[in-house]
Scaffold this motif. Structure first.
Motif, short mmCIF file in Angstrom:
data_model
loop_
_atom_site.label_atom_id
_atom_site.label_comp_id
_atom_site.label_asym_id
_atom_site.label_seq_id
_atom_site.Cartn_x
_atom_site.Cartn_y
_atom_site.Cartn_z
N LEU A 1 -63.82 -4.63 57.64
CA LEU A 1 -63.75 -5.36 56.37
C LEU A 1 -62.44 -4.93 55.73
N LEU A 2 -61.50 -5.85 55.70
CA LEU A 2 -60.15 -5.49 55.30
C LEU A 2 -59.72 -6.24 54.05
N GLY A 3 -58.83 -5.63 53.33
CA GLY A 3 -58.30 -6.27 52.13
C GLY A 3 -57.48 -5.26 51.35
N ARG A 4 -56.65 -5.79 50.46
CA ARG A 4 -55.79 -4.89 49.68
C ARG A 4 -56.60 -4.20 48.60
N ASN A 5 -55.95 -3.27 47.93
CA ASN A 5 -56.62 -2.63 46.78
C ASN A 5 -56.98 -3.70 45.77
N GLY A 6 -58.19 -3.64 45.28
CA GLY A 6 -58.60 -4.59 44.25
C GLY A 6 -58.95 -5.97 44.78
N ALA A 7 -59.03 -6.11 46.10
CA ALA A 7 -59.31 -7.43 46.68
C ALA A 7 -60.77 -7.83 46.48
N GLY A 8 -61.64 -6.83 46.32
CA GLY A 8 -63.06 -7.12 46.15
C GLY A 8 -63.94 -6.47 47.21
N LYS A 9 -63.33 -5.64 48.07
CA LYS A 9 -64.08 -4.99 49.16
C LYS A 9 -65.23 -4.15 48.62
N SER A 10 -64.91 -3.24 47.71
CA SER A 10 -65.94 -2.31 47.23
C SER A 10 -67.02 -3.03 46.46
N THR A 11 -66.64 -4.04 45.67
CA THR A 11 -67.64 -4.81 44.94
C THR A 11 -68.60 -5.47 45.93
N LEU A 12 -68.03 -6.04 46.97
CA LEU A 12 -68.86 -6.69 47.98
C LEU A 12 -69.82 -5.70 48.63
N ILE A 13 -69.28 -4.52 49.01
CA ILE A 13 -70.12 -3.50 49.64
C ILE A 13 -71.23 -3.06 48.70
N ASN A 14 -70.86 -2.84 47.44
CA ASN A 14 -71.86 -2.38 46.48
C ASN A 14 -72.95 -3.41 46.22
N ILE A 15 -72.60 -4.68 46.30
CA ILE A 15 -73.62 -5.71 46.14
C ILE A 15 -74.53 -5.75 47.37
N ILE A 16 -73.92 -5.66 48.56
CA ILE A 16 -74.73 -5.66 49.79
C ILE A 16 -75.68 -4.47 49.80
N ALA A 17 -75.15 -3.30 49.38
CA ALA A 17 -75.96 -2.08 49.40
C ALA A 17 -76.87 -1.98 48.17
N ASN A 18 -76.89 -3.02 47.36
CA ASN A 18 -77.78 -3.08 46.19
C ASN A 18 -77.49 -2.00 45.14
N VAL B 1 -74.91 -2.69 42.90
CA VAL B 1 -74.37 -3.50 41.81
C VAL B 1 -75.04 -4.85 41.91
N PHE B 2 -75.30 -5.49 40.79
CA PHE B 2 -75.93 -6.82 40.83
C PHE B 2 -74.87 -7.92 40.84
N ALA B 3 -75.15 -8.94 41.61
CA ALA B 3 -74.26 -10.11 41.61
C ALA B 3 -74.60 -10.96 40.39
N GLY C 1 -73.03 -17.36 48.49
CA GLY C 1 -72.51 -17.77 47.18
C GLY C 1 -72.43 -16.66 46.14
N VAL C 2 -72.04 -15.46 46.59
CA VAL C 2 -72.03 -14.33 45.66
C VAL C 2 -70.80 -14.33 44.75
N THR C 3 -71.05 -14.27 43.47
CA THR C 3 -69.99 -14.23 42.47
C THR C 3 -70.20 -13.00 41.59
N LYS C 4 -69.11 -12.32 41.28
CA LYS C 4 -69.20 -11.16 40.39
C LYS C 4 -67.98 -11.12 39.49
N ARG C 5 -68.23 -11.04 38.20
CA ARG C 5 -67.12 -11.00 37.26
C ARG C 5 -67.21 -9.71 36.45
N TYR C 6 -66.08 -9.00 36.34
CA TYR C 6 -65.99 -7.85 35.44
C TYR C 6 -65.10 -8.26 34.29
N LYS C 7 -65.67 -8.47 33.13
CA LYS C 7 -64.91 -8.95 31.96
C LYS C 7 -64.03 -10.14 32.38
N ASP C 8 -62.70 -9.99 32.32
CA ASP C 8 -61.89 -11.16 32.66
C ASP C 8 -61.42 -11.17 34.12
N VAL C 9 -61.96 -10.25 34.94
CA VAL C 9 -61.56 -10.24 36.35
C VAL C 9 -62.67 -10.83 37.21
#
Lengths: 125, 287
Positions: free
Chosen positions: B34-51, B53-55, B8-16
């Motif tokens: 782990l595939l997805g277009r630019n801006g799909a959320g790949k890096s955010t997901l990786i950064n949360i898994i790797a601790n 960035v906070f969810a 149930g991981v949710t992450k919001r950057y301002k209005d995104v």
């Protein structure tokens, strides 16, 4: 060996077929070792689990077998086994396909027979 | 359960909304794409898994250990980032030495052996290495750490064909089945399609697909022919996209493969992973 992801055939089947072909043509003679899963995986840059799946097909058909602690070896009698398998597939793979295409091109049975005879004559030239 | 579980991981950057209540897991012992277009959320997901960035909401568990702010997972996971976090003036050999200090299980001998094998000059400063060898260097560090989970974020960006080949063969050589999990986040889908076993496709902050490559290639196909024939074939099937070329219509389908009616002139062909994903994420782009 070489695999392609743009064909209909799954990669593990391509690997099984190519290994089989190498065994059939004597590149890997009977009772000799074939390359390991890891070697094939690195060579083709294919996931080792996919390679294993391909090798398992040949193991199930008793074309290759595992020597504990050593690796995979070609079974004795493997070449004959492959030959019989391919003979039994010959009708479906070549003859049925030939007739289907011939019908599309409106070629008669006699045309085909003549072509086959010509093919054999050319070979003996 | 031995796995990376995202709950149930949710992450919001301002209005995104970068990640929208994402739940799934990476099982142990596989190579994932782990595939997805630019801006799909790949890096955010990786950064949360790797601790890194906070969810905002939700949690990540690594082998059942909560991953957020927990030193115990330090020995479980390593992330090779696209951005270089290494001091550019230090020599590769010195980086190895420091990594050895920070990670008690870092295998220095292995790093040296791999460097030799792949022609990495460890006496060169990081900045003096070619882009290809900078990546090879980062890869060697990642592979010399005996952690069960390694994430590669765009590992081959900017590498020439030889170095990419070198990279993949090194990766596969090190992947001993059942002992490690590799997660490769990449845009170069076709290149990794034979390497990864399972794919996770992320689009607009949601996981829209998680399946084995084999299943996907079996279910994804295209059918082409006269528009009317294609349309009647497609009725009731899961069509993920269409292209038109004059009177010719090509429909992309994700479903059990069914042969076209005997009298039709429809042509069925295989769909590669890249085409499949482009079609699946195209709709998202229109929103």
């Amino acid at each position: 060996m070489n695999v392609s992801s743009s064909t209909e055939k799954p990669i593990f089947i391509q690997i099984a077929e190519q290994l089989e072909d190498k065994i059939f043509t004597g590149v890997f003679p009977e009772e000799t070792q074939i390359p390991s899963m890891n070697e094939i995986s690195a060579q083709l840059t294919v996931n080792p689990h996919t390679v294993l799946k391909g090798m398992n097909i040949l193991t199930d058909e008793q074309i290759i077998y595992k020597k504990r602690g050593l690796g995979m070896f070609v079974s004795s009698g493997a070449v004959e086994k492959i030959r019989r398998k391919r003979q039994s597939r010959f009708y479906k793979q070549y003859v049925a396909a030939l007739i289907e295409e011939a019908k599309k091109l409106k070629m008669t049975k006699e045309d085909i027979v003549l072509l086959i005879e010509r093919g054999y004559r050319n070979e003996s030239d | 359960m031995k796995a990376i579980e995202v709950k149930g991981v949710t992450k919001r950057y301002k209005d995104v909304l970068a990640l929208d209540s994402v739940s799934f897991s990476f099982e142990f012992g596989k190579i994932y794409g782990l595939l997805g277009r630019n801006g799909a959320g790949k890096s955010t997901l990786i950064n949360i898994i790797a601790n890194r960035v906070f969810a905002d909401k939700g949690e990540v568990f690594i082998d059942e250990i909560p991953a957020g702010e927990n030193m115990a997972v330090h020995d479980k996971i390593f992330c090779m980032s696209e951005t270089d976090l290494y001091d550019r003036d230090l020599k590769a050999a010195e980086h190895f030495k420091w990594t050895n200090r920070f990670y008690k299980d870092f295998d220095l001998d292995k790093a040296l052996i791999l460097s030799k094998k792949y022609g990495l000059d460890i006496n060169k400063r990081f900045r003096a290495l070619s882009k290809g060898y900078q990546s090879i260097f980062k890869l060697i560090i990642a592979l010399s750490l005996p952690v069960p989970y390694i994430i590669f974020d765009e590992p081959v960006l900017g590498l020439d064909a030889n170095h990419r080949e070198l990279f993949y063969s090194l990766l596969l050589n090190e992947f001993e089945s059942g002992e490690r999990t590799f997660i490769i986040a990449t845009h170069l889908i076709e290149e990794v399609s034979n390497i990864v076993e399972d794919v996770v496709l992320i689009d607009n902050g949601k996981i829209i697909l998680k399946d084995s490559v084999e299943n996907l290639l079996e279910k994804g196909y295209s059918v082409s022919g006269a528009a009317s024939e294609v349309e009647s074939y497609c009725a009731g099937r899961n069509v993920i996209g269409c292209d038109e070329l004059g009177g010719l219509k090509i429909a992309y389908i994700m479903d059990e493969k069914a042969a076209p009616p005997k009298e039709s002139n429809l042509e069925i062909s295989a769909l590669n992973l890249q085409k499949l994903f482009v079609k699946m994420t195209e709709k998202g782009a229109l929103k």
